[in-house]
Design a protein around this motif. Structure first.
Motif, PDB file in Angstrom:
ATOM      1  N   TRP A   2     -23.085   5.390 -51.145  1.00 29.23           N
ATOM      2  CA  TRP A   2     -23.020   4.422 -52.253  1.00 29.23           C
ATOM      3  C   TRP A   2     -21.731   4.592 -53.065  1.00 29.23           C
ATOM      4  CZ3 TRP A   2     -24.244   4.801 -57.806  1.00 29.23           C
ATOM      5  CH2 TRP A   2     -24.429   3.547 -58.398  1.00 29.23           C
ATOM      6  N   GLU A  24     -28.473  -1.866 -53.209  1.00 26.83           N
ATOM      7  CA  GLU A  24     -28.740  -0.700 -52.358  1.00 26.83           C
ATOM      8  C   GLU A  24     -28.336   0.601 -53.041  1.00 26.83           C
ATOM      9  OE1 GLU A  24     -30.256  -0.359 -49.567  1.00 26.83           O
ATOM     10  OE2 GLU A  24     -30.643  -2.454 -49.108  1.00 26.83           O
ATOM     11  N   PHE A  73     -24.030  -5.277 -52.422  1.00 25.56           N
ATOM     12  CA  PHE A  73     -24.556  -4.044 -51.831  1.00 25.56           C
ATOM     13  C   PHE A  73     -24.704  -2.956 -52.889  1.00 25.56           C
ATOM     14  CE2 PHE A  73     -23.808   0.131 -49.950  1.00 25.56           C
ATOM     15  CZ  PHE A  73     -24.761   0.160 -48.953  1.00 25.56           C
ATOM     16  N   ARG A 105     -35.302   2.037 -54.173  1.00 30.46           N
ATOM     17  CA  ARG A 105     -36.679   2.075 -53.658  1.00 30.46           C
ATOM     18  C   ARG A 105     -37.344   3.403 -53.977  1.00 30.46           C
ATOM     19  NH1 ARG A 105     -33.858  -1.166 -50.222  1.00 30.46           N
ATOM     20  NH2 ARG A 105     -32.954   0.575 -49.071  1.00 30.46           N
ATOM     21  N   SER A 143     -33.792   4.752 -49.317  1.00 29.49           N
ATOM     22  CA  SER A 143     -32.683   4.238 -50.106  1.00 29.49           C
ATOM     23  C   SER A 143     -31.358   4.726 -49.542  1.00 29.49           C
ATOM     24  CB  SER A 143     -32.827   4.678 -51.562  1.00 29.49           C
ATOM     25  OG  SER A 143     -34.037   4.201 -52.103  1.00 29.49           O
ATOM     26  N   THR A 144     -30.284   4.062 -49.949  1.00 27.46           N
ATOM     27  CA  THR A 144     -28.946   4.424 -49.504  1.00 27.46           C
ATOM     28  C   THR A 144     -28.566   5.803 -50.061  1.00 27.46           C
ATOM     29  OG1 THR A 144     -28.341   2.095 -49.505  1.00 27.46           O
ATOM     30  CG2 THR A 144     -26.549   3.688 -49.472  1.00 27.46           C
ATOM     31  N   SER A 160     -33.610  -5.338 -44.033  1.00 27.38           N
ATOM     32  CA  SER A 160     -32.273  -4.906 -44.421  1.00 27.38           C
ATOM     33  C   SER A 160     -31.731  -3.813 -43.520  1.00 27.38           C
ATOM     34  CB  SER A 160     -32.286  -4.403 -45.863  1.00 27.38           C
ATOM     35  OG  SER A 160     -33.194  -3.318 -45.985  1.00 27.38           O
ATOM     36  N   TYR A 189     -34.796  -8.872 -50.554  1.00 24.45           N
ATOM     37  CA  TYR A 189     -34.716  -8.305 -51.901  1.00 24.45           C
ATOM     38  C   TYR A 189     -35.457  -9.130 -52.953  1.00 24.45           C
ATOM     39  CZ  TYR A 189     -31.091  -5.505 -49.755  1.00 24.45           C
ATOM     40  OH  TYR A 189     -30.415  -4.643 -48.940  1.00 24.45           O
ATOM     41  N   TRP A 192     -27.408  -7.672 -44.035  1.00 19.15           N
ATOM     42  CA  TRP A 192     -26.008  -7.355 -44.321  1.00 19.15           C
ATOM     43  C   TRP A 192     -25.052  -7.858 -43.256  1.00 19.15           C
ATOM     44  CZ3 TRP A 192     -24.947  -6.762 -49.010  1.00 19.15           C
ATOM     45  CH2 TRP A 192     -25.891  -6.194 -49.878  1.00 19.15           C
TER      46      TRP A 192
END
Length: 770
Positions: free
Chosen positions: A279, A328, A324, A333, A273-274, A527, A592, A535
């Motif tokens: 983020w 994200e 996003f 996830r 994950s981001t 992604s 997604y 993206w």
């Protein structure tokens, strides 16, 4: 000066002067004759359908026919016709004519022999359900009292006489086998015998059969039939209600658990994950872009077009950032722990055990009712062979269960009022019951429901689309070669065969869109991997949009500046096409979306034929009709009304909404009526995208989500085709073809009548306001 008086010799009809010369014109006579012929053809067609359809359910008498060969049978006379005999039969008829021994009515006016068509039923004992009998071979025709017309759940009609009622009891394998003896049953005195047989499970047992002659019954047979119907309905309520709901919930538990397991497996192999530190700046960037756009837009003067475009660019640039942030986030996830899976499985197993216990209880009640129901049998004998109506083809020695009798009628004993009651009861069953016996018996309620629901759904889809398209073409689009090509294409689409729309609907809606809805994209782009990942594509689409806005190609020209040049218009079209292509690629390849029904794979949900795809296919088929009718209705609104609205300071949309659309509404409803009528009668495309011969569930029920657009459905048009050409007994189904055709006409007429009344009311309001 006084104008001269002009005298005419014409007559006035509805405010129009018609001269004698015009009335004597051959062209006028030809047009009048054509109109009369067209009206006469319609009246004759509808009249034939009405006569044939309305007489289907009237109880016809039953004849006991005895031939010269000594054979007797019961039959319902249908028709009579002349025929040409061959060989020996011709010589026998000639000899009988010379000897004067031919029965009356054996020959027609031209001297040809006549034969009579009888419906004799009893198909399950190997008998042809229809029979032609030459009149000269008939020794006598009687209409006996007590001859019965029996409608059954399976195998259609049985003609015979009711001889006795039999009670069958399972005494167990240890009971003593006894011979014939007199017994007293709950319904009267009878004769009982015991014999070895097998129970419902196929195990050895002793069966006692108590036969009560019909004349010894202390309970009327009508009451026994009513009680059997009550038991049958109770069994259906348990099977379709309680057992059906339990099975649906068990299936839902299984699918929910499978969906959780698939999601756990998907998150286990997904990229990380981001990070939170990435983020949070994205959130700040999103807020900055949105805030900057709002500030710039508020501080911009009315004539400052550059500032307005900058604000719009900020908002467009904020769109992918918002996407996003939503997709994200750091918890996107997060893996599903084994503990959570274990808890979910344990909860599902506990609920499954409860449902299994409820199922066993309901099934025990069903078995008890079925055992009681199978006790009561009826012996209905036909005179030709002396055989009675069997329980099934595999049990020819078992009499027919009373609950299998849908209706039993003695037409020879009925008064006109009694026949009218039977006629009305058959009509009520026809419009309120489900079909049976491969659609050749029973009712057409699911067929009516599917037809009406489909017609309303396609109308709700096609009317807004057609009206929006017509408004744009007529009021907004620049009239030129492109719009002319679009109009030609629309007119040509109206002439495309309907089966082509069906093939398109099957390929695009069912196999492409439906598969995407079920399991998501076939090959999603990663992604975080690959050259053309998600993206970068989203950023490219955003840059194209921002560039178009900055150049003024994706925004309308300011008022008073005129239209764009041809080069600018072509550039705007090209930019819109590029943006649309990028958006389609982003949606079709997104990582997604994994489908709404992936847990049901490989069984398709929307990836197969269904109500929604059928409605969309018919909406495409009828869209040209709505567009043309709406455009003509908009063009008929006086231009002076538009100019008056513009003079009062109204915008184009305000003029369309408050002046043009109310004035054009009667014409728009005319297009909707035409689309509704054509869509309700189409069958060819529906055979590919949604229709089924027989379905057990309606598209609307009490199970969540209540409207099931993925289900197949039944349709009156296909039902007519199925009865006429696909029925195992086409002669028996022929009367129902007329009745179903009549019902389809009445249904379309009723829906059109409602729309016509609404149109008339709107037209009267517009005239009153004018």
């Amino acid at each position: 000066m006084t104008p001269p008086v002009v005298r005419t010799t014409g007559t006035v009809v509805r405010g129009r002067a018609t001269s004698r010369a015009a009335r004597g014109d051959p062209a006028v006579w030809l047009m009048s004759l054509s109109l009369i012929v067209c009206v006469a053809m319609i009246v004759v067609l509808v009249g034939v359908i009405a006569v044939q359809g309305f007489r289907t359910f009237w109880p016809a008498p039953i004849d006991l026919v005895t031939t010269t060969a000594g054979e007797s049978f019961l039959g319902v006379p249908i028709e009579q016709e002349s025929y040409t005999p061959l060989g020996t039969e011709r010589r026998q008829i000639e000899a009988a004519r010379e000897a004067g021994t031919l029965p009356p009515g054996s020959l027609d006016a031209a001297g040809n022999p006549v034969r009579r068509h009888y419906r004799v039923g009893n198909r399950d004992i190997g008998q042809d359900p229809f029979r032609w009998v030459p009149v000269h071979t008939i020794a006598s025709v009687e209409r006996p009292e007590g001859a019965l017309f029996v409608e059954r759940e399976e195998w259609g009609l049985w003609l015979g006489t009711l001889e006795a009622v039999v009670l069958v009891d399972d005494l167990g394998p240890d009971a003593e086998v006894l011979g014939e003896r007199a017994v007293q049953t709950p319904i009267g005195p009878g004769v009982a015998t015991r014999e070895r047989g097998r129970d419902a499970a196929g195990l050895p047992t002793v069966l006692e059969r108590s036969r009560v002659p019909i004349g010894s019954l202390t309970t009327p047979f009508a009451d026994l039939l009513h009680q059997a119907h009550d038991r049958h309905h109770a069994i259906d309520a348990i099977v379709k209600g309680r057992l059906g709901s339990i099975n649906a919930e068990l299936d839902r538990l299984r699918l929910d658990l499978r969906a959780l397991e698939l999601e756990a497996a998907r998150r286990a192999v997904a990229p990380a994950s981001t990070p939170l530190l990435m983020w949070l700046p994205a959130i700040l960037l999103l807020g900055g872009l949105v805030g900057a756009g709002v500030v710039i837009r508020r501080r911009a003067a009315p004539e400052a077009l550059g500032r307005k475009r900058i604000a719009l660019c900020c908002w467009v640039a904020a769109a992918p950032v918002l996407l996003f942030v939503l997709l994200e986030h750091p918890w996107a996830r997060k893996p599903i722990t084994p503990e959570r899976l274990t808890e979910a499985r344990a909860a599902a197993e506990e609920r499954r055990a409860e449902l299994t216990h409820q199922y066993q209880q309901a099934d025990a009640e069903r078995l008890e009712l079925q055992n009681e129901d199978s006790r009561w049998r009826a012996v209905i004998t036909e005179p030709r062979t002396g055989r009675f109506a069997p329980r099934s083809l595999t049990e020819p020695g078992e009499p027919l269960p009373i609950s299998s009798i849908v209706r039993i009628v003695a037409p020879n004993d009925l008064s006109p009022g009694g026949k009218a009651g039977v006629y009305l009861d058959r009509w009520i069953e026809y419009v309120s019951a489900e079909p049976r016996a491969e659609n050749t018996e029973g009712g057409v309620y699911p067929v009516i429901f599917g037809t009406v629901f489909l017609t309303l759904l396609l109308t709700a889809i096609v009317v807004p689309l057609g009206v929006i398209a017509a408004i744009y073409i007529r009021e907004y689009a620049r009239q030129g070669i492109v719009i002319s090509i679009i109009r030609i294409a629309i007119n040509n689409l109206a002439g495309v065969p309907s089966i082509v729309y069906g093939v398109f609907g099957l390929g695009f809606f069912c196999y492409t869109v439906g598969r995407y809805v079920d399991v998501g994209p076939a090959s999603p782009i990663a992604s975080a991997e690959g050259v053309l990942s998600f993206w970068p594509l989203a950023i490219i689409a955003t840059l194209v949009g921002v560039s178009g806005i900055a150049l003024g190609l994706l925004v309308p020209p300011p008022p008073g500046t005129g239209r764009r040049s041809r080069l600018g218009s072509l550039g705007a079209v090209a930019l819109w096409l590029v943006i649309a292509t990028l958006l389609v690629v982003l949606v079709a390849k997104t990582p997604y979306f994994h489908g709404l029904f992936a847990h049901k794979a490989p069984s398709p949900t929307f990836g197969s034929r269904g109500m929604l795809w059928a409605a969309l296919t018919l909406a495409l088929l009828t869209l040209p009709v709505v567009i043309v009718a709406t455009e003509e209705a908009i063009a008929a609104v006086p231009r002076s009304m538009r100019e008056g609205s513009y003079g009062c300071g109204a915008t184009t949309w305000q003029t369309i909404r408050r002046i043009v659309l109310p004035g054009a509404m009667p014409g728009i409803l005319t297009g909707a009526i035409l689309a509704m009528a054509r869509g309700a009668g189409e069958v060819a495309p529906l055979m590919l995208v949604g229709i089924a011969k027989q379905v057990s569930a309606l598209p609307v029920d009490d199970q969540f989500p209540f409207v099931h657009a993925d289900r197949a459905f039944m349709h009156l048009g296909f039902h007519i085709y199925d009865l006429g050409l696909q029925s195992p007994d086409s002669q028996a189904a022929r009367p129902l073809v007329w009745t179903t055709t009549l019902l389809l006409l009445l249904l379309v007429l009723a829906m059109n009548l409602v729309a016509i009344l609404i149109r008339a009311r709107l037209r009267s309001r517009s005239v009153a306001s004018a």
